[in-house]
Write an enzyme that holds these catalytic residues in place. Structure first.
Site, PDB file in Angstrom:
ATOM      1  N   SER A 198      -0.369 -52.412 -36.823  1.00 37.76           N
ATOM      2  CA  SER A 198      -1.256 -53.162 -36.097  1.00 37.76           C
ATOM      3  C   SER A 198      -0.777 -53.994 -35.011  1.00 37.76           C
ATOM      4  O   SER A 198      -1.364 -54.406 -33.909  1.00 37.76           O
ATOM      5  CB  SER A 198      -2.382 -53.332 -36.577  1.00 37.76           C
ATOM      6  OG  SER A 198      -1.863 -54.768 -37.468  1.00 37.76           O
ATOM      7  N   SER A 246       2.265 -53.531 -40.831  1.00 41.90           N
ATOM      8  CA  SER A 246       2.011 -53.745 -39.513  1.00 41.90           C
ATOM      9  C   SER A 246       2.908 -54.510 -38.723  1.00 41.90           C
ATOM     10  O   SER A 246       2.854 -54.773 -37.676  1.00 41.90           O
ATOM     11  CB  SER A 246       0.436 -54.330 -39.512  1.00 41.90           C
ATOM     12  OG  SER A 246      -0.526 -53.161 -39.742  1.00 41.90           O
ATOM     13  N   LYS A 294      -0.187 -62.827 -32.017  1.00 42.59           N
ATOM     14  CA  LYS A 294      -1.114 -61.885 -32.290  1.00 42.59           C
ATOM     15  C   LYS A 294      -2.502 -62.281 -32.134  1.00 42.59           C
ATOM     16  O   LYS A 294      -2.818 -63.320 -32.671  1.00 42.59           O
ATOM     17  CB  LYS A 294      -0.673 -61.106 -33.806  1.00 42.59           C
ATOM     18  CG  LYS A 294      -1.421 -60.008 -33.980  1.00 42.59           C
ATOM     19  CD  LYS A 294      -0.978 -59.348 -35.433  1.00 42.59           C
ATOM     20  CE  LYS A 294      -2.006 -57.940 -35.592  1.00 42.59           C
ATOM     21  NZ  LYS A 294      -1.186 -57.230 -36.904  1.00 42.59           N
TER      22      LYS A 294
END
Lengths: 498, 512
Positions: free
Chosen positions: A154, A178, A79
């Protein structure tokens, strides 16, 4: 070899060990898929294909020389919230559109040390703020199951990339859900470990007391494989605690070896009516209840527990997280790195325009909310009150765990929605209603796929454990996955060959 | 937690009434001063990172990614600062914050890399304490006073904006960012510039005594802010102004006095003092407003979620207490009682721990009965010489052993007072280096041994009497002064080595 990307991490490890394929072949296979298909879903911000090839080649050589590290040569991706030395780290923001980190996050170092190969940096909501990946400066991410749908946020890029078969596993982070909510939307298993289990050093902070890194994969065991090198005490993070580190994969294997027809005999699963109330989509409700019934069939006992009203939990979260964010994001001021506005006329102009132009609307909204909550005159009424409620939420979980081993709930109230549904922020925040209590209490939790809606969209079941009990969650999900095939369903993109 | 926007010193209504001394009034006004001292702790590395804190390096060479506030970095507390702060707390007899926490003070400035300073607002490591000082208001006007300390807390220093290095631009040097500080906040107990100075000097002495800070004002490792207000006695506190970053004892005194005058002028002219931050300009000898408090930030203090609370165990406190040196006030008292020194001598000799150690090392060699003379030599000859050369006791060219060696020769009459001065000079010039018996070697090499042989002295005296008939006549004619002239001649003839008492005695005998 077109099926390589559908193999589990366990199968990849075995395949590499048995020389059915090399790490370089595997890496090339994924790169080829990313190059051909990512334009459809936009899951990567940065590709590191060249270094990945070099690392894969090196991994093959090391393996040939007897290197036995299980994850050696297995691809993954990070990420874009994790700092990577010499590689662009944007956190999904224009503010960091030019930020090349001079250092690696601790988990990046640890995963590289385990021999894994990083294929790049994955798209995300800006500074991890969002529930559908629509706040990224690098554009929204599409759900590989249905390109009109959001992947969740997210960690939407992480989830989409795994669900699309671009990487077997991905790192992700979870401040209010998330990891779990995108796992739910994309038909994956994702785990958010206990707060303090994984170092936050090098993970760009959103809300420090809630943020925790974790892993996403297609199965519980895949998650376990990636989580293993991530966990452990880090002297560079004062909140990352020294605690016994289990061998997650070994624990799964041991549990599987011991399991009979009723693998969950003796397991008490707590169900809270607060998590099955209004706002829960009927189809999601149905799929989740069916999964719980399956757990019962396999020996588990369902018990009723009470936990804090999710609306109170939601309000607490949206007081504390923005408060911390407003402070954490102060360092993005245009002075030392990142975006700086053109021709500032003075210092205040430099700050104001750099931040106004560099941050997107969702980030600005939360900074403003947090600044307000911390300001003189409101601090006691908002921040202090929210901290007190947080104590009560923790206590409610403690009380609930007196009567059960794990708590189960839907991960999200709905399946993946359409970006064009254009939810207003307050409605979007409701998507976190079942996940954020876990972050406020610092507990570990996992989302696993338990079926599809009538539209063919994945539905996730959340399992919440007691502190430090990741192994129990992973094992519980794994044994379920031994008796079901929801985790073996593939997204439309994953089924495409290139 | 307190949400005040300013953690400065003055707490309304905490002024103790007994503090008023009428002779300190200025034009009928009582002066009220509270002081914040920012003292740099002498750890090897910064408070939240492993970067070094050495002074005087190229900009941004002493800053790690943590000090630069890069995305993703986290602070980790250096345990060395905790130990030092606790020592300070014990040094001022304070309540120790056994559960202390760190807070963020949020504001934007280019030299503040994270956009917040990590400090201790709600739960400081040192609570209420006090320090005893002697105030000097001029000749024959010294008095002791106890000054209250409100609290002392740990915090990180900011970096520095550099305005002249790059043309048309401002540079930022983050070498200082993250340097550990202890901020010591006093009660508003000071009633004059001298009282303020006495307090600041006492704190300065204490932190160096405890070895927790180098406290070098010129390098900014010991900085003072003084909050000054005036009022008519018995009335509520006046509006205060804050004098920032005073960097020498002299400037502190001058700045406070200028500020008192300025405030009196304003009030006498019917105006009102405006709360403001002031800077002292030593060139013009005046104080000027830097910014008014109305523009003050809302610092949005809140607990730093990256740092866990610090819980200090009792055994840690006990261990540190066991290593505490005897404090200046106690040591002064002991020198007065045990060694029968005057209060003044004891105060001078405890000016620093190193000086006191030096002095006591000398005394332990020569014996307590000689303490007073040893004190005179240390305070007079040695400190005088060191002062002249801009040195202090830590850089003394004469070791305590060497000085004691010389004094022993004085006490056993090998040296006369005069010869001892010569021996001292030779020692100070290090003519025999580090040798512990340097004094004996000097006496030997320079022939400084006092002549005590009666026969030898008698021979010289006879010689002098024979060669100074005029003087002898004068003496015999009743001029007592002439006797001293003859003594001088004898001393001269003996090259200073003759024992003066013996010379006197023999001379008297022979002159009849």
């Amino acid at each position: 070899m077109s099926e390589l990307h559908l193999l589990s991490t366990q199968q990849l490890i075995t395949g590499l060990q048995d020389q059915q394929f090399s790490s370089l072949e595997l890496t090339e296979h994924y790169i080829k898929r990313i190059d051909a298909l990512d334009s459809k879903i936009n899951s990567f911000i940065t590709h590191t294909s060249e270094t990945a090839r070099a690392q894969a080649q090196a991994a093959d050589e090391m393996r040939a020389q007897g290197d036995k590290r299980p994850l050696l040569g297995v691809p993954m991706a990070h990420k874009d919230i994790f700092c990577t030395q010499g590689v662009l780290t944007t956190c999904g923001s224009k503010m960091l559109h030019n930020f090349v980190s001079p250092y690696d996050a601790t988990i990046v170092t640890n995963i590289a040390r385990a021999g894994m190969i990083s294929l790049g940096k994955l798209n995300m909501d800006e500074f991890a703020m969002g529930s559908d990946n629509s706040s990224s400066y690098y554009g929204t991410v599409q759900n590989p199951w249905n390109l009109e749908r959001v992947p969740g946020g997210s960690s939407g890029g992480s989830a989409s990339a795994v669900a699309a078969g671009f990487i077997p596993v991905a790192t992700a982070s979870d401040t209010g859900g998330s990891i779990r909510q995108p796992a739910s939307f994309c038909g994956l298993t994702g785990i958010k470990p206990t707060y303090g289990r994984v170092s936050r050093f090098g993970m760009i902070a959103y809300a420090s007391s809630l943020d925790q890194a974790g892993s996403l994969g297609r199965s519980a065991k895949d998650c376990a494989y990636l989580l293993q090198p991530m966990v452990g005490h880090d002297p560079r993070d004062a909140t990352c605690i020294k605690y016994d580190i289990p061998d997650y994969v070994q624990d799964i294997n041991d549990a599987e070896a011991q399991a009979g027809d009723k693998p969950f005999a003796g397991l008490r699963i707590g169900i809270a009516k607060e998590y099955f109330g209004k706002g829960l989509n009927a189809e999601v409700d149905k799929v989740v209840r069916a999964a719980l019934h399956k757990y019962e069939e396999l020996g588990a006992t369902i018990v009723e527990v009470n936990i804090t009203d999710p609306e109170i939990t939601l309000a607490t979260y949206y007081m504390l997280a923005p408060a911390e964010a407003s402070s954490n994001l102060s360092r993005f001021d245009g002075v030392r790195f990142g975006y700086r506005c053109e021709n500032p006329k003075d210092l205040i102009d430099l700050y104001t325009r750099s931040r106004s132009e560099g941050f997107g609307p969702e980030v600005q909204r939360r900074i403003l909310m947090g600044t307000y909550a911390l300001s003189a005159g409101y601090f006691d009424a908002y921040y202090i009150k929210a901290q007190k409620v947080r104590r009560l939420i923790i206590k409610d979980f403690d009380d609930a765990f007196a009567n059960c081993d794990v708590i189960a709930s839907p991960t999200a109230p709905t399946a993946a929605y359409k970006l064009s549904d254009n939810l207003d922020p307050a409605t979007m925040y409701l998507g976190d209603v079942y996940t954020i209590g876990v972050n406020l209490a610092g507990l570990p939790a996992l989302s696993q796929p338990v079926g599809l809606t009538s539209e063919g969209l994945p539905v996730g079941l959340q399992l919440i454990g007691q502190h430090w009990q990741e192994s129990q969650l992973l094992t519980t999900a794994h044994l379920f996955q031994q008796h079901t095939d929801h985790h073996l369903q593939h997204s439309a993109i994953a089924k495409e060959t290139v | 937690m307190n949400t005040a926007t300013d953690n400065s010193t003055v707490h309304e209504n905490t002024v103790r009434p007994e503090a008023l001394r009428s002779e300190l009034l200025v034009d009928g006004y009582e002066v009220v001063i509270g002081i914040e001292v920012h003292c740099q702790l002498n750890t090897d590395s910064k408070i939240f990172s492993s970067a070094p804190i050495d002074f005087g390096h190229e900009p941004n060479t002493q800053a790690s990614i943590v000090d630069l506030g890069l995305p993703g970095v986290l602070p980790v507390l250096n345990s060395g600062v905790v130990e030092r702060a606790l020592k300070f707390g014990m040094g001022v007899d304070a309540e120790l914050g056994l559960f202390n926490t760190f807070d963020r003070k949020n504001y934007f400035y280019p030299d503040l890399p994270k956009g917040y300073q990590i400090t201790q607002m709600a739960n400081p490591i040192v609570g209420r304490g006090h320090i005893d000082v002697v105030v000097n208001e001029g000749d024959n006007n010294e008095y002791p006073k106890r000054m209250g300390i409100t609290r002392a807390h740990l915090e990180e220093d900011a970096g520095k904006s550099v305005h002249d290095a790059v043309d048309g631009m401002t540079g930022v040097d983050l070498n200082r960012a993250g340097t550990p500080l202890i901020e010591i906040v006093s009660e508003p107990d000071m009633r004059s510039a001298h009282e303020a100075l006495a307090y600041i000097k006492a704190i300065h002495q204490l932190v160096t005594w405890l070895g927790i800070s180098d406290a070098i004002m010129a390098e900014g490792s010991f900085r003072c802010d003084c909050n000054v207000s005036i009022r008519k006695p018995g009335t509520p506190l006046g509006t205060r102004t804050e004098l920032k970053n005073l960097n020498s004892f002299r400037n502190i005194e001058r700045a406070i006095n200028r500020e008192i005058e300025r405030q009196i002028d304003i009030i006498e002219e019917g105006g009102k003092v405006v709360q403001a931050t002031m800077l002292y300009d030593p060139e013009q000898d005046e104080t000027r407003a830097m910014r008014s408090k109305e523009e003050a930030n809302d610092y949005r203090y809140f607990p730093d979620p990256d740092l866990l609370p610090v819980r200090i165990e009792q055994h840690t406190v006990d261990t540190i207490r066991a290593t505490m040196p005897e404090l200046p006030v106690a040591r002064r008292a002991r020198l007065e009682i045990e060694l029968e020194l005057s209060e003044y001598d004891a105060r001078i000799l405890t000016g620093s721990r190193q000086l006191a150690d030096y002095f006591e090392a000398v005394v332990s060699e020569v014996g307590q009965q000689h303490a007073k003379i040893a004190a005179n030599w240390v305070m007079g000859d040695l400190l005088g010489a060191l002062n002249k050369d801009d040195k202090d006791i830590t850089t003394s060219p004469i070791s305590a052993k060497q000085l004691a060696g010389m004094l022993k020769r004085l006490f056993d009459d090998t040296l006369s007072g005069k010869l001892a001065k010569k021996a001292f000079s030779a020692l100070y010039e290090r003519e025999f280096g580090d040798a512990e018996d340097a004094a004996d070697q000097i006496i030997e090499a320079k022939g400084l041994k006092q002549e005590t042989d009666t026969g030898a002295i008698k021979a010289i005296v006879e010689d002098v009497i024979a060669n100074n008939e005029a003087m002898v006549e004068e003496y015999r004619g009743g001029k007592e002064k002439a006797f001293n002239g003859l003594v001088g001649q004898v001393m001269k003839a003996s090259r200073g080595s003759a024992n003066p008492q013996q010379v006197n005695q023999i001379l008297k005998e022979l002159l009849g």
